[in-house]
Design a protein around this motif. Structure first.
Motif, PDB file in Angstrom:
ATOM      1  N   ILE A   1       0.838  -1.198   0.000  1.00  0.00           N
ATOM      2  CA  ILE A   1       0.000   0.000   0.000  1.00  0.00           C
ATOM      3  C   ILE A   1       0.880   1.257   0.000  1.00  0.00           C
ATOM      4  CG2 ILE A   1      -1.634   1.386   1.356  1.00  0.00           C
ATOM      5  CD1 ILE A   1      -2.978  -0.878  -0.065  1.00  0.00           C
ATOM      6  N   GLY A   2       1.917   1.247   0.829  1.00  0.00           N
ATOM      7  CA  GLY A   2       2.825   2.392   0.868  1.00  0.00           C
ATOM      8  C   GLY A   2       3.490   2.620  -0.473  1.00  0.00           C
ATOM      9  N   ASP A   3       3.922   1.527  -1.116  1.00  0.00           N
ATOM     10  CA  ASP A   3       4.553   1.638  -2.440  1.00  0.00           C
ATOM     11  C   ASP A   3       3.555   2.137  -3.480  1.00  0.00           C
ATOM     12  OD1 ASP A   3       6.893   0.654  -1.329  1.00  0.00           O
ATOM     13  OD2 ASP A   3       6.465  -1.429  -1.911  1.00  0.00           O
ATOM     14  N   MET A   4       2.320   1.644  -3.389  1.00  0.00           N
ATOM     15  CA  MET A   4       1.291   2.050  -4.338  1.00  0.00           C
ATOM     16  C   MET A   4       0.986   3.540  -4.210  1.00  0.00           C
ATOM     17  SD  MET A   4      -2.693   0.789  -4.557  1.00  0.00           S
ATOM     18  CE  MET A   4      -2.222  -0.940  -4.562  1.00  0.00           C
ATOM     19  N   LEU A   5       0.851   4.003  -2.982  1.00  0.00           N
ATOM     20  CA  LEU A   5       0.574   5.426  -2.761  1.00  0.00           C
ATOM     21  C   LEU A   5       1.708   6.289  -3.300  1.00  0.00           C
ATOM     22  CD1 LEU A   5      -0.844   5.270   0.886  1.00  0.00           C
ATOM     23  CD2 LEU A   5      -2.143   5.711  -1.209  1.00  0.00           C
ATOM     24  N   ARG A   6       2.941   5.842  -3.098  1.00  0.00           N
ATOM     25  CA  ARG A   6       4.096   6.618  -3.560  1.00  0.00           C
ATOM     26  C   ARG A   6       4.092   6.759  -5.075  1.00  0.00           C
ATOM     27  NH1 ARG A   6       7.577   3.590  -1.748  1.00  0.00           N
ATOM     28  NH2 ARG A   6       7.627   4.547   0.328  1.00  0.00           N
ATOM     29  N   GLU A   7       3.833   5.668  -5.774  1.00  0.00           N
ATOM     30  CA  GLU A   7       3.894   5.717  -7.237  1.00  0.00           C
ATOM     31  C   GLU A   7       2.678   6.414  -7.831  1.00  0.00           C
ATOM     32  OE1 GLU A   7       6.669   5.035  -8.775  1.00  0.00           O
ATOM     33  OE2 GLU A   7       7.424   4.598  -6.762  1.00  0.00           O
TER      34      GLU A   7
ATOM     35  N   GLY B   1       0.771   8.641  -6.368  1.00  0.00           N
ATOM     36  CA  GLY B   1       0.764  10.047  -5.974  1.00  0.00           C
ATOM     37  C   GLY B   1       2.009  10.814  -6.383  1.00  0.00           C
ATOM     38  N   ARG B   2       2.944  10.143  -7.070  1.00  0.00           N
ATOM     39  CA  ARG B   2       4.216  10.766  -7.475  1.00  0.00           C
ATOM     40  C   ARG B   2       4.880  11.408  -6.255  1.00  0.00           C
ATOM     41  NH1 ARG B   2       2.837  14.658 -12.300  1.00  0.00           N
ATOM     42  NH2 ARG B   2       5.112  14.833 -12.363  1.00  0.00           N
ATOM     43  N   GLU B   3       5.035  10.605  -5.232  1.00  0.00           N
ATOM     44  CA  GLU B   3       5.511  11.114  -3.950  1.00  0.00           C
ATOM     45  C   GLU B   3       7.036  11.160  -3.883  1.00  0.00           C
ATOM     46  OE1 GLU B   3       3.695  12.636  -2.074  1.00  0.00           O
ATOM     47  OE2 GLU B   3       1.666  11.953  -2.492  1.00  0.00           O
ATOM     48  N   TYR B   4       7.548  12.169  -4.558  1.00  0.00           N
ATOM     49  CA  TYR B   4       8.981  12.450  -4.545  1.00  0.00           C
ATOM     50  C   TYR B   4       9.152  13.952  -4.351  1.00  0.00           C
ATOM     51  CZ  TYR B   4       9.337   7.730  -6.344  1.00  0.00           C
ATOM     52  OH  TYR B   4       9.235   6.363  -6.483  1.00  0.00           O
TER      53      TYR B   4
ATOM     54  N   LYS C   1      -5.442  15.061  -3.372  1.00  0.00           N
ATOM     55  CA  LYS C   1      -5.063  13.736  -3.877  1.00  0.00           C
ATOM     56  C   LYS C   1      -6.055  12.642  -3.475  1.00  0.00           C
ATOM     57  CE  LYS C   1      -0.179  14.512  -4.700  1.00  0.00           C
ATOM     58  NZ  LYS C   1       1.173  13.925  -4.676  1.00  0.00           N
ATOM     59  N   LEU C   2      -7.324  12.995  -3.407  1.00  0.00           N
ATOM     60  CA  LEU C   2      -8.337  11.995  -3.076  1.00  0.00           C
ATOM     61  C   LEU C   2      -8.398  10.916  -4.154  1.00  0.00           C
ATOM     62  CD1 LEU C   2     -10.523  11.370  -0.937  1.00  0.00           C
ATOM     63  CD2 LEU C   2     -12.147  12.641  -2.352  1.00  0.00           C
ATOM     64  N   ASP C   3      -8.081  11.288  -5.386  1.00  0.00           N
ATOM     65  CA  ASP C   3      -8.119  10.342  -6.501  1.00  0.00           C
ATOM     66  C   ASP C   3      -7.116   9.200  -6.347  1.00  0.00           C
ATOM     67  OD1 ASP C   3      -6.416  12.734  -6.904  1.00  0.00           O
ATOM     68  OD2 ASP C   3      -5.675  11.617  -8.637  1.00  0.00           O
ATOM     69  N   VAL C   4      -6.044   9.441  -5.591  1.00  0.00           N
ATOM     70  CA  VAL C   4      -4.999   8.420  -5.417  1.00  0.00           C
ATOM     71  C   VAL C   4      -5.552   7.201  -4.679  1.00  0.00           C
ATOM     72  CG1 VAL C   4      -2.756   7.956  -4.322  1.00  0.00           C
ATOM     73  CG2 VAL C   4      -3.141  10.118  -5.508  1.00  0.00           C
ATOM     74  N   LEU C   5      -6.592   7.394  -3.869  1.00  0.00           N
ATOM     75  CA  LEU C   5      -7.156   6.291  -3.083  1.00  0.00           C
ATOM     76  C   LEU C   5      -8.108   5.405  -3.880  1.00  0.00           C
ATOM     77  CD1 LEU C   5      -7.937   8.041   0.343  1.00  0.00           C
ATOM     78  CD2 LEU C   5      -5.884   6.774  -0.342  1.00  0.00           C
TER      79      LEU C   5
END
Length: 427
Positions: free
Chosen positions: A285-291, A293-296, A330-334
């Motif tokens: 889940i953490g990896d999915m959210l990062r990718e 949501g472009r979490e960089y 970023k509600l769409d990320v979920l």
């Protein structure tokens, strides 16, 4: 008239750039009030992406007065590069002004920052190495050099010589690194002085005049509540005050001037660097959210740690900022995650904590208490009203309001300007 403070309600990186961009269109004056080039706002305009580090996001709208306030520490090298980059893309920066009371970042600040972080070893706090902390140290020690000092070159030279001698002694004797050459730094900063001189102003006067005239003023914060020097996860914090009270100090306005405080929170939680993170998802889940949501990091490119939405953090942010509304980004990320989780408390020593603990040792031992909610499968990126959202999505928003006691006023369902649902306009 309205004076609105926009703050991050988590560990920063909440998508404040998008919300600031929306509010800046309605504001007449946009003020950045703290932090430095360690922060960044990413704004999408049509298909163009703008990454801003020091310049307020309002600069993307012609005719907006954009001010870098006295609470900011300014790296002139970064600022000049940013101005040049904006000019190359056709953005007019003539309406930017820099506070004469803001403090300068100098080369030795960056050198000291990197050397001290390396010396900490395993106890690193995750600094960006951009000299922010050492610049604020000098400010607090009353040895700092301010932007206004660039207008008095003899005074600047005298102060720089004094500070450089002290910094070189630390670099050479404590860290075993070479010091800095006075003439080389003077030559570099003489160029910045010539370039920035027309932009230096008494921004305190400009802001207060605007408020007296009934103009709409947006105070734009960097980082987030949990990185606040006093209210955050100390010592894993920044060196300034990203909370709403910091806007008064960092812009030079009284608290009675502030009308509303809008907190920005992702529909999940992220943080960069070291420090405890109870709701972190150390799985797929953490990896999915990062990718998704472009979490960089906008400034560093560092991958962000990701986890479920933490209502304990949001309640803390609501209290210390006096939030009058929330922007949920970023509600769409979920979309497509089933079930969803929200952390509603922390289990510690046989009890459940509802309040955010100040002691780091306590926070490190806290285990999240989760509440599960149904997810949704529908694409929400084209939603433009609350009614366009699936029932489970609306339920998620309502639960955030119930857990925080703060109404959600804005919902972002994508990075574009148009992908924004306005439930109540803060202005």
């Amino acid at each position: 008239m309205a004076a609105v403070v926009l703050v991050g309600a988590q560990w920063g990186d909440e998508g404040k750039g998008k919300i600031t961009d929306y509010l800046a269109e309605k504001a007449e004056v946009v003020v950045r009030y703290q932090g430095g080039s360690n922060a960044g706002h990413t704004v999408m305009v049509e298909e163009q992406e703008f990454r801003l580090h020091l310049v307020p996001s309002g600069i993307l709208y012609p005719g907006k007065l954009c001010l870098i306030g006295n609470g900011v520490v300014v790296d002139p090298a970064v600022l000049v590069k940013e101005l040049d980059g904006l000019a190359e893309r056709g953005v007019d920066t003539a309406a930017l002004r820099i506070s004469n009371r803001a403090h300068l970042i100098l080369p030795y600040h960056k050198g000291l920052d990197v050397a001290e972080e390396e010396r900490r070893g395993d106890a690193r706090i995750g600094t960006t190495g951009r000299g922010i902390g050492p610049a604020y140290v000098d400010k607090t020690a009353r040895t700092g050099i301010r932007v206004g000092d660039l207008l008095d070159w003899d005074g600047f030279r005298e102060k720089l010589a004094r500070n450089l001698a002290a910094a070189n002694e630390v670099m050479e004797k404590i860290y075993g690194r070479p010091g800095y050459d006075l003439d080389a730094v003077l030559e570099e900063y003489a160029g910045y002085a010539r370039r920035l001189k027309p932009l230096i102003a008494d921004t305190v006067r400009l802001i207060n005049d605007a408020l007296r005239e009934g103009r709409r003023v947006l105070f734009e914060g960097a980082q987030g509540t949990l990185l606040d020097l006093d209210q955050g996860t100390y010592p894993f914090v920044t060196s300034s005050y990203p909370t709403a009270g910091g806007a008064c100090i960092g812009a030079g306005v009284g608290p009675t001037r502030i009308d509303k405080v809008l907190g920005v929170a992702k529909a999940y939680t992220t943080r960069v660097g070291a420090g405890p993170f109870p709701a972190e998802a150390k799985d797929d889940i953490g990896d999915m959210l990062r990718e998704r949501g472009r979490e960089y990091g906008t400034t560093t490119g560092r991958p962000r740690r990701c986890g479920w939405l933490d209502a304990v953090i949001l309640r803390h942010a609501a209290e210390v900022n006096g939030l009058t509304g929330l922007a949920l980004t970023k509600l769409d990320v979920l979309t497509g995650i089933e079930p969803l989780r929200i952390c509603t408390g922390y289990r510690y020593g046989g009890e459940v904590l509802k309040d955010f603990p100040a002691a780091l040792k306590v926070l490190e031992q806290c285990q999240p208490v989760y509440e599960e909610l149904p997810g949704w499968q529908e694409d929400i990126s084209n939603a433009r009203t609350l009614a366009d959202l699936p029932p489970a999505c609306r339920g998620y928003i309502r639960r955030v309001e119930e857990l925080t006691g703060v109404p959600v006023q804005i919902v972002a369902v994508g990075p574009q300007r148009k992908q924004t649902i306005i439930l109540e306009d803060p202005f």
